[in-house]
Write a protein that holds these residues in place. Structure first.
Motif, short mmCIF file in Angstrom:
data_model
loop_
_atom_site.label_atom_id
_atom_site.label_comp_id
_atom_site.label_asym_id
_atom_site.label_seq_id
_atom_site.Cartn_x
_atom_site.Cartn_y
_atom_site.Cartn_z
N ARG A 65 1.05 -1.15 -0.05
CA ARG A 65 0.14 -0.09 0.02
C ARG A 65 0.99 1.08 -0.05
O ARG A 65 1.94 1.27 0.74
CB ARG A 65 -0.83 0.04 1.21
CG ARG A 65 -1.95 -1.08 1.21
CD ARG A 65 -2.81 -0.73 2.68
NE ARG A 65 -3.72 -1.77 2.68
CZ ARG A 65 -4.99 -1.66 2.25
NH1 ARG A 65 -5.51 -0.45 2.21
NH2 ARG A 65 -5.80 -2.79 2.60
N ARG A 66 0.37 2.28 -0.80
CA ARG A 66 1.24 3.47 -1.01
C ARG A 66 2.77 3.29 -1.10
O ARG A 66 3.69 4.00 -0.46
CB ARG A 66 1.06 4.33 0.52
CG ARG A 66 -0.24 4.72 0.96
CD ARG A 66 -0.51 5.35 2.45
NE ARG A 66 0.23 4.91 3.33
CZ ARG A 66 0.19 4.01 4.31
NH1 ARG A 66 -1.15 3.47 4.02
NH2 ARG A 66 0.97 3.75 5.07
N LEU A 67 2.98 2.41 -2.26
CA LEU A 67 4.22 2.24 -2.79
C LEU A 67 4.89 3.59 -3.41
O LEU A 67 4.26 4.22 -4.19
CB LEU A 67 4.37 1.28 -3.69
CG LEU A 67 5.58 0.92 -4.47
CD1 LEU A 67 7.02 0.30 -3.31
CD2 LEU A 67 5.46 -0.08 -5.69
N THR A 68 6.05 4.10 -2.67
CA THR A 68 6.64 5.20 -3.44
C THR A 68 8.11 4.83 -3.67
O THR A 68 8.98 4.31 -2.60
CB THR A 68 6.73 6.52 -2.42
OG1 THR A 68 5.19 6.92 -2.03
CG2 THR A 68 7.36 7.59 -2.80
N ILE A 69 8.56 4.99 -4.89
CA ILE A 69 9.69 4.87 -5.25
C ILE A 69 10.59 6.25 -5.79
O ILE A 69 9.75 6.64 -6.82
CB ILE A 69 10.19 3.77 -6.36
CG1 ILE A 69 9.39 2.44 -5.87
CG2 ILE A 69 11.42 3.56 -6.91
CD1 ILE A 69 9.33 1.24 -7.14
N ASP A 70 11.17 6.82 -5.07
CA ASP A 70 11.76 7.97 -5.51
C ASP A 70 13.25 8.03 -5.53
O ASP A 70 13.95 7.02 -5.32
CB ASP A 70 11.20 9.25 -4.65
CG ASP A 70 11.39 9.27 -3.17
OD1 ASP A 70 12.40 8.44 -2.71
OD2 ASP A 70 10.91 9.80 -2.33
N ASN A 71 13.96 9.14 -5.73
CA ASN A 71 15.33 9.05 -5.80
C ASN A 71 16.15 8.62 -4.53
O ASN A 71 17.40 8.41 -4.49
CB ASN A 71 15.92 10.54 -6.20
CG ASN A 71 15.59 10.73 -7.76
OD1 ASN A 71 15.20 9.61 -8.44
ND2 ASN A 71 15.64 11.76 -8.33
N ASP A 72 15.25 9.00 -3.45
CA ASP A 72 15.91 8.54 -2.18
C ASP A 72 15.75 7.14 -1.72
O ASP A 72 16.69 6.72 -0.79
CB ASP A 72 15.34 9.66 -0.85
CG ASP A 72 15.71 11.04 -1.16
OD1 ASP A 72 16.82 11.32 -1.71
OD2 ASP A 72 14.79 11.91 -1.00
N GLY A 73 14.75 6.51 -1.97
CA GLY A 73 14.53 5.02 -1.53
C GLY A 73 13.09 4.69 -1.99
O GLY A 73 12.42 5.43 -2.64
#
Length: 152
Positions: free
Chosen positions: A57-65
């Motif tokens: 749930r609420r998967l976030t893939i950004d430049n930090d992690g």
């Protein structure tokens, strides 16, 4: 201006590719002090996480992690993996994906790189002892005490 790492872009691309092809994306992680994962599932300092849409749930893939919420043994837990700890991303069904090098703690890396292997110390000690025993047979020189000691 420093160049950004391609790792977050590749992780996002493989996740999207998996979703488009009906595959399950798995994230390989080298666990360190900055990584928030369920420690009960960590083996040899590593964990493999299912980051598919049906598992998170609420998967976030950004430049930090990579951050998401998931259920482990029925309990919801928040997971946070810095991009520096990501060791790979691959499709469960095909194994297709990418592996990345994960740098260690700089102090640990320096210690590992500069510490001689124990076998080298022992062989140097044996060579010094042999030289000390053979020295009286050479003539005028006194035997030298070995300068290396094995401390355990």
């Amino acid at each position: 201006m420093s160049e950004q790492s391609a790792k977050p872009y590749l992780v996002r691309a493989i996740c999207e590719w998996c979703a488009d092809n009906g595959h399950t994306p798995y994230l390989a992680v080298k666990v360190n002090a900055e990584t928030r994962v369920p420690m009960a599932y960590v083996k040899n300092g590593e964990i493999v996480l299912n980051i598919g849409a049906s598992a998170t749930r609420r998967l976030t893939i950004d430049n930090d992690g990579v951050r998401f919420s998931a259920r482990f043994s029925g309990t919801s837990q928040e997971v946070a993996v810095p991009m520096t700890a990501v060791a790979g991303i691959f499709a469960k069904e095909t194994g297709y994906g990418f592996a990345f090098t994960v740098s260690q703690n700089p102090a640990a890396s320096l210690a590992a790189a500069t510490a001689p292997p124990e076998s080298d110390i022992e062989s140097a000690l044996e060579a010094d002892l042999k030289e000390a025993k053979e020295a009286p047979n050479r003539g005028k020189r006194k035997p030298r005490a070995p300068h290396l000691q094995v401390i355990k």
